[in-house]
Design a protein around this motif. Structure first.
Motif, PDB file in Angstrom:
ATOM      1  N   UNK A 155      12.502  75.374 184.712  1.00  0.00           N
ATOM      2  CA  UNK A 155      11.204  75.072 184.103  1.00  0.00           C
ATOM      3  C   UNK A 155      10.252  76.257 184.127  1.00  0.00           C
ATOM      4  N   UNK A 156       9.355  76.260 183.157  1.00  0.00           N
ATOM      5  CA  UNK A 156       8.314  77.283 183.086  1.00  0.00           C
ATOM      6  C   UNK A 156       6.965  76.602 183.000  1.00  0.00           C
ATOM      7  N   UNK A 157       5.993  77.247 183.599  1.00  0.00           N
ATOM      8  CA  UNK A 157       4.615  76.775 183.482  1.00  0.00           C
ATOM      9  C   UNK A 157       3.960  77.614 182.395  1.00  0.00           C
ATOM     10  N   UNK A 158       3.175  76.992 181.549  1.00  0.00           N
ATOM     11  CA  UNK A 158       2.542  77.766 180.475  1.00  0.00           C
ATOM     12  C   UNK A 158       1.284  78.409 181.043  1.00  0.00           C
ATOM     13  N   UNK A 159       1.358  79.723 181.227  1.00  0.00           N
ATOM     14  CA  UNK A 159       0.312  80.436 181.945  1.00  0.00           C
ATOM     15  C   UNK A 159      -0.827  80.910 181.054  1.00  0.00           C
ATOM     16  N   UNK A 160      -0.659  80.824 179.712  1.00  0.00           N
ATOM     17  CA  UNK A 160      -1.699  81.376 178.846  1.00  0.00           C
ATOM     18  C   UNK A 160      -1.910  80.464 177.637  1.00  0.00           C
TER      19      UNK A 160
ATOM     20  N   UNK C  42      -5.953  80.651 181.905  1.00  0.00           N
ATOM     21  CA  UNK C  42      -4.581  80.285 182.230  1.00  0.00           C
ATOM     22  C   UNK C  42      -4.182  80.979 183.510  1.00  0.00           C
ATOM     23  N   UNK C  43      -3.122  80.477 184.112  1.00  0.00           N
ATOM     24  CA  UNK C  43      -2.775  80.948 185.454  1.00  0.00           C
ATOM     25  C   UNK C  43      -2.191  82.350 185.497  1.00  0.00           C
ATOM     26  N   UNK C  44      -2.042  83.004 184.332  1.00  0.00           N
ATOM     27  CA  UNK C  44      -1.481  84.355 184.408  1.00  0.00           C
ATOM     28  C   UNK C  44      -2.445  85.321 185.098  1.00  0.00           C
ATOM     29  N   UNK C  45      -3.735  84.972 185.166  1.00  0.00           N
ATOM     30  CA  UNK C  45      -4.692  85.840 185.855  1.00  0.00           C
ATOM     31  C   UNK C  45      -4.554  85.743 187.376  1.00  0.00           C
ATOM     32  N   UNK C  46      -3.780  84.783 187.847  1.00  0.00           N
ATOM     33  CA  UNK C  46      -3.575  84.669 189.296  1.00  0.00           C
ATOM     34  C   UNK C  46      -2.299  85.422 189.674  1.00  0.00           C
TER      35      UNK C  46
END
Lengths: 245, 140, 414
Positions: A155-160, C42-46
């Protein structure tokens, strides 16, 4: 409003769809009528969809399945490998004693007893009656417990932020996602995009079919050849089988 | 008591003003394709969200893909096309969803995940895939 | 019987109190800002990613939730185990349990991918999920402890204190077992999948909760100039030593069990020997600073009993506790999942590699704000309601004090 004729407006779109069919050269659609489910009939557990991957036919360097998946489902990276989503990945396996290398794709294994479904607090992670494991993004709160629980790192979390999604493959920031076995295609009677691409551009290493039907090609091959599943010891009964692994 | 009166004034007066203004202007909603929506307009205005939520659960969990209340079909019919021929997001300011929702100050989060423009390109591709699946065309 | 304990709200709006409120408020606000920033972008900044899916917010949240149930122990010792000297401390104990849990849950919720869907989490349940059980355990804990506090503070209800105390005590044991089981039930993660996580978390809660309680007690009584006796502090110091030792014991059991099984040697080598930062944190942070040093401070005759050593030991237990939760949560995820035992694996999705994690300032800010939230709530609550005894001098709380204090050494654990 029982007598309401809503289908009137459908003249246009039905015509467009028919045109799409004709566009495919020399092809008509009758053949699949036996297999495709009617749109208003729910899925049942009579079918269990699964995949069989022949590791000997899968080659290093070929990523037809991966690129087809990304194209089909509109998965675009942001150049950040640690946070970008990957529904399917090519894994390289090397036996340290013999040095033998193998290459094959790994994706959501669509378990019959999925740990991701057990742990999900809201029931967003669920298994459809026909064995496809999905995330209902409408009720996913983004807690990522399923990612902790998945034995396959599927699984992947959508980070953006996501934009320009495919109409049939919705995805958005803050929720978890994984391989859907191209459920929109399966529901229409087609095979997943990876399987199709593997056949067309790859090495024909992937086979999709009904594991519950003893006469299906996939069941026949599993019954004939030695196959295994990844971490079968966990007892989660994955729906993805590997031959020559 | 004074606080109560103040609260009343703060709550009611702008609402009344807004209502009057609304009667005068109201949202301008772009017209969809065809002559008629999937149900009567009054019904759709009032209950579209209930139908959409119901359909969403049916589709996601049970694989029911009827078109009548499918969000994809809403977008298909109601998204406008710009002067340059490219589709405009149905959720863009002034477009079908946004015009009314902005007016009613109701946030929609459908399009955080769902495509807000129709996509014509998938039809041909899927039809071919279906043919492959049917064995009408062989995989090379 | 001794004269009844007098509970008093703290008085006045001194500059020190206001500065405390302002400082804590600022930390809370910066945490909220960090949460907003993380949600917006979004969580990419963490530092979190698809390998380390739970990061710094979860370290703080789990620490606070575990400490919350432990903070209630002081009250349990009085109501359940009948130790009268702890009775005056029960109200603060219950209050801390509530506020620490609230702070921890706030951090957890603010880190969700979709915190706007909190209502979904509260209305849609999958009853097979340990997480879903915990939602009930947490909300139930609030209710149980609130009732427990009420029967203590409402004189007419005082006679139910023992019953309420028992319910709260049993509830908190279940709650901490539930929190430990969040990890214990993860079959695929080698660092977690073990029943010992439940008891380990209970021991951790005893230790972290009491350490925080001691620090808050010393700070409030120091700050308000109310008398605080040495004897009760010394007793709790000794108790803390027992709890710290229990944590070390369960940690040893956890790792020794894993070391015995050949399939888990890999993950144990990672944490105990070759894991770089996780190995250092485990040995230096968790075992030495969070375990052995506090034990020495609390038990060696040279230090034992002095306020400074109790305070320092408590601080070290808190820091060591955060480190321990970090090693469990982050270290456990950094070790790659084993899909193909005995094989070398590589992929674009970082199969077979130890994951790297660098916590961002936002995550740390959010985590710290959870602690600030808990303390801010305590600071406000003791102002408006009588949670704190006017005096905790030895003579005021222990009727036998005058007879025994000079001869009897501090009682070992309750």
């Amino acid at each position: 409003m029982s007598e309401f004729d809503w289908k009137r407006r459908h003249f246009m779109s039905a015509a467009a769809a028919a045109a799409g069919v004709v566009l495919a050269p020399g092809v008509t659609l009758y053949g699949i009528a036996a297999k495709a489910r009617e749109a208003d009939v729910p899925v049942t557990s009579e079918t269990r969809w699964g995949l069989l991957i022949d590791v000997n036919r899968c080659s290093d360097g070929c990523d037809a399945c991966v690129s087809a998946c990304n194209e089909e489902n509109g998965i675009e990276g942001h150049g950040r490998p640690a946070t970008d989503a990957q529904w399917i990945r090519k894994v390289q396996l090397r036996d340290p004693r013999t040095g033998i290398e193998k290459h094959f794709p790994v994706m959501c294994q669509h378990c019959a007893e999925p740990p991701c479904v057990d742990v999900c607090p809201t029931g967003a992670s669920f298994k459809r009656a026909d064995g496809i494991v999905l995330v209902d993004k409408h009720i996913c709160i983004g807690c990522r417990y399923c990612m902790m629980a998945c034995p396959y790192k599927a699984r992947s979390f959508i980070h953006e932020n996501v934009s320009e999604q495919r109409p049939y493959a919705p995805r958005g920031k803050g929720t978890v996602e994984s391989c859907t076995m191209c459920v929109h295609r399966v529901d229409a009677g087609a095979v997943p995009a990876c399987v199709e691409a593997c056949g067309e551009r790859g090495n024909g290493a992937m086979l999709f079919g009904d594991l519950n039907d003893p006469d299906s090609e996939i069941s026949q091959r599993i019954a004939t050849y030695a196959t295994r599943r990844i971490r079968a010891d966990l007892g989660v009964d994955p729906g993805v089988w590997y031959q020559n692994l | 008591m004074r606080a109560l009166v103040l609260l009343f004034v703060l709550l009611v007066v702008p609402a009344a003003a807004g209502a009057q203004e609304g009667r005068a202007s109201g949202p301008v909603i772009p017209k969809g394709k065809g002559t008629q929506c999937v149900a009567e307009t009054d019904y759709m205005r009032r209950f579209h969200m209930i139908e959409l939520t119901h359909q969403r659960d049916e589709t996601v969990h049970r694989g029911i893909r009827t078109e009548r209340y499918s969000l994809k079909e809403c977008v298909e019919c109601h998204a406008s096309v710009g002067t340059d021929g490219t589709p405009i997001s149905i959720n863009a300011p002034g477009q079908f969803c946004a015009s009314c929702h902005d007016y009613a100050a109701v946030t929609i989060d459908c399009f955080q995940c769902h495509a807000s423009k129709p996509d014509g390109s998938d039809q041909a591709g899927l039809a071919r895939s279906l043919a492959v699946a049917a064995g009408m065309e062989t995989v090379r | 019987m001794a004269t009844p304990i007098k509970f008093r709200e703290i008085e006045g709006w001194g500059p020190g109190y206001l500065a405390l409120l302002a400082g804590l408020g600022l930390l809370v606000l910066s945490g909220l800002a960090a949460a907003w920033f993380m949600e917006h972008n979004g969580h990419y900044v963490t530092g979190m990613n698809n390998q380390i899916v739970w990061g710094m917010p979860h370290v703080f949240a789990v620490f606070l939730i575990v400490a919350a149930s432990g903070a209630l122990n002081v009250a349990s010792i009085a109501s359940v185990f009948g130790k009268t000297p702890y009775k005056p401390l029960s109200r603060l104990s219950g209050l801390l349990a509530l506020t620490l849990l609230a702070g921890g849950l706030a951090v957890l919720v603010l880190d969700l991918g979709r915190p706007d869907r909190l209502i979904v989490a509260m209305t849609t349940y999958n009853f097979k999920s340990v997480f879903a059980w915990n939602i009930y355990l947490y909300t139930g804990f609030f209710a149980v402890v609130a009732v427990y506090l009420w029967v203590q503070m409402e004189r007419r209800m005082n006679r139910y204190t023992t019953v309420a105390g028992w319910v709260a005590f049993l509830w908190r044991l279940v709650l901490t077992t539930g929190t430990g089981s969040i990890f214990g039930f993860l079959v695929a993660r080698e660092a977690y999948d073990a029943a010992v996580m439940g008891p380990l978390f209970i021991a951790m809660s005893f230790s972290f909760g009491l350490a925080i309680f001691l620090l808050v007690l010393m700070l409030t009584y120091g700050g308000t100039g109310r008398p605080l006796g040495d004897r009760i502090l010394k007793r709790m110091g000794t108790l803390l030593a027992v709890f710290v030792a229990a944590v070390l014991y369960f940690t040893a059991v956890q790792h020794l069990t894993n070391l015995y099984a050949a399939e888990h040697i890999g993950v144990e080598r990672f944490i105990l020997l070759e894991g770089g930062v996780y190995t250092s944190l485990f040995w230096w942070g968790q075992v030495v600073l969070g375990g052995l040093v506090p034990l020495a401070l609390l038990l060696l005759p040279r230090f034992a009993g002095s306020r400074a050593s109790i305070a320092l030991a408590s601080i070290l237990v808190v820091l060591g506790g955060l480190v321990q939760v970090y090693v469990i949560i982050i270290g456990g995820q950094a070790y790659p999942l084993v899909l193909f035992p005995g094989m070398e694996v590589a992929s674009s999705f970082m199969d077979g590699e130890a994951a790297t994690y660098l916590p961002s300032l936002y995550e740390i800010g959010l985590g710290v704000s959870g602690i600030a939230m808990a303390l801010l709530m305590v600071a406000l609550a003791v102002k408006v309601l009588p949670f704190l005894p006017a005096s905790l001098a030895d003579a005021a709380i222990d009727p036998h004090h005058t007879r025994t204090a000079t001869t009897e050494p501090a009682a070992a654990g309750a």
